[in-house]
Design a protein around this motif. Sequence first.
Motif, PDB file in Angstrom:
ATOM      1  N   ALA A   4      -8.357 -14.297  -0.538  1.00  0.00           N
ATOM      2  CA  ALA A   4      -8.751 -15.064  -1.727  1.00  0.00           C
ATOM      3  C   ALA A   4     -10.271 -15.161  -1.771  1.00  0.00           C
ATOM      4  CB  ALA A   4      -8.134 -16.463  -1.677  1.00  0.00           C
ATOM      5  N   VAL A   5     -10.839 -14.859  -2.930  1.00  0.00           N
ATOM      6  CA  VAL A   5     -12.271 -15.053  -3.171  1.00  0.00           C
ATOM      7  C   VAL A   5     -12.385 -16.252  -4.100  1.00  0.00           C
ATOM      8  CG1 VAL A   5     -14.370 -14.068  -4.155  1.00  0.00           C
ATOM      9  CG2 VAL A   5     -12.821 -12.616  -2.824  1.00  0.00           C
ATOM     10  N   ILE A   6     -13.084 -17.278  -3.643  1.00  0.00           N
ATOM     11  CA  ILE A   6     -13.130 -18.528  -4.407  1.00  0.00           C
ATOM     12  C   ILE A   6     -13.981 -18.363  -5.669  1.00  0.00           C
ATOM     13  CG2 ILE A   6     -13.939 -20.927  -4.401  1.00  0.00           C
ATOM     14  CD1 ILE A   6     -13.099 -21.131  -1.516  1.00  0.00           C
ATOM     15  N   LYS A   7     -13.355 -18.734  -6.779  1.00  0.00           N
ATOM     16  CA  LYS A   7     -14.042 -18.716  -8.075  1.00  0.00           C
ATOM     17  C   LYS A   7     -14.672 -20.091  -8.275  1.00  0.00           C
ATOM     18  CE  LYS A   7     -12.820 -18.857 -12.935  1.00  0.00           C
ATOM     19  NZ  LYS A   7     -11.712 -19.010 -13.881  1.00  0.00           N
ATOM     20  N   TYR A   8     -15.991 -20.104  -8.493  1.00  0.00           N
ATOM     21  CA  TYR A   8     -16.597 -21.408  -8.809  1.00  0.00           C
ATOM     22  C   TYR A   8     -17.754 -21.272  -9.790  1.00  0.00           C
ATOM     23  CZ  TYR A   8     -20.038 -20.334  -5.082  1.00  0.00           C
ATOM     24  OH  TYR A   8     -20.996 -19.754  -4.302  1.00  0.00           O
ATOM     25  N   ASN A   9     -17.562 -20.312 -10.715  1.00  0.00           N
ATOM     26  CA  ASN A   9     -18.497 -20.121 -11.832  1.00  0.00           C
ATOM     27  C   ASN A   9     -19.929 -19.869 -11.373  1.00  0.00           C
ATOM     28  OD1 ASN A   9     -16.343 -20.394 -13.461  1.00  0.00           O
ATOM     29  ND2 ASN A   9     -16.941 -22.312 -14.411  1.00  0.00           N
ATOM     30  N   ALA A  10     -20.075 -19.093 -10.286  1.00  0.00           N
ATOM     31  CA  ALA A  10     -21.404 -18.654  -9.855  1.00  0.00           C
ATOM     32  C   ALA A  10     -21.435 -17.134  -9.950  1.00  0.00           C
ATOM     33  CB  ALA A  10     -21.667 -19.100  -8.424  1.00  0.00           C
ATOM     34  N   GLY A  11     -22.628 -16.581  -9.915  1.00  0.00           N
ATOM     35  CA  GLY A  11     -22.771 -15.141 -10.075  1.00  0.00           C
ATOM     36  C   GLY A  11     -22.352 -14.382  -8.839  1.00  0.00           C
ATOM     37  N   ASN A  12     -22.407 -13.051  -8.932  1.00  0.00           N
ATOM     38  CA  ASN A  12     -22.298 -12.177  -7.769  1.00  0.00           C
ATOM     39  C   ASN A  12     -20.885 -11.954  -7.266  1.00  0.00           C
ATOM     40  OD1 ASN A  12     -23.745 -10.583  -5.919  1.00  0.00           O
ATOM     41  ND2 ASN A  12     -23.300 -12.046  -4.326  1.00  0.00           N
TER      42      ASN A  12
END
Length: 197
Positions: A4-12
């Motif tokens: 899982a790659v955490i989505k937190y509305n940051a770039g990259n």
Amino acid sequence: MKVAVIKYNAGNVQSVLYALERLGVEAELTDDLENISNADKVIFPGQGEASTAMKYLKEKKLDRLIPELKQDFFGVCLGQQLLCEHSEEGDTPCLGIFPVLVKKFVPENPFDFKVPHIGWNNLQNLKSPLLEGLDEAAFVYYVHSFYCEVGDHTIAKTDYILPFSALMHKDNFYAMQAHPEKSGLVGERILKNFLSL
């Protein structure tokens, strides 16, 4: 293996997903608590601003979930900084996993050192299975204005204005200030090592 790659509305985030894809791993980008809890490995990537990112984590209750996770967890760049106690960026209380502060680079002479620290720099004092196969000739790619202090959980340092925590490890939590997805074969090796811990 479920990553899982955490989505937190940051770039990259996309470049991290591509880097994992090159290693044969199809990761899921998610902010869903159950999906993150059930993953075998969790990666917390990012570029962005500390207070905005923490606000999003709180809205999604990720600020409570992350410190409770038991699987291998890898924070990258802003993802490393948010695992610390407090960031000077936006005077932000963070997740408190690593008992160190995040501070802004302040060069004595701005003509000698530019902030942000952008570009390639080497790792020093390497000590962790995460860094297996690497030595002090290993260079990684940085883009940051804030740094994590050196502390008991530092597993590699980099020098820029002063020594800072290039990588940290405590229990199941690993973290890296540079961008493994932009650090060529060295970054690829670190990601591979993380996935095989």
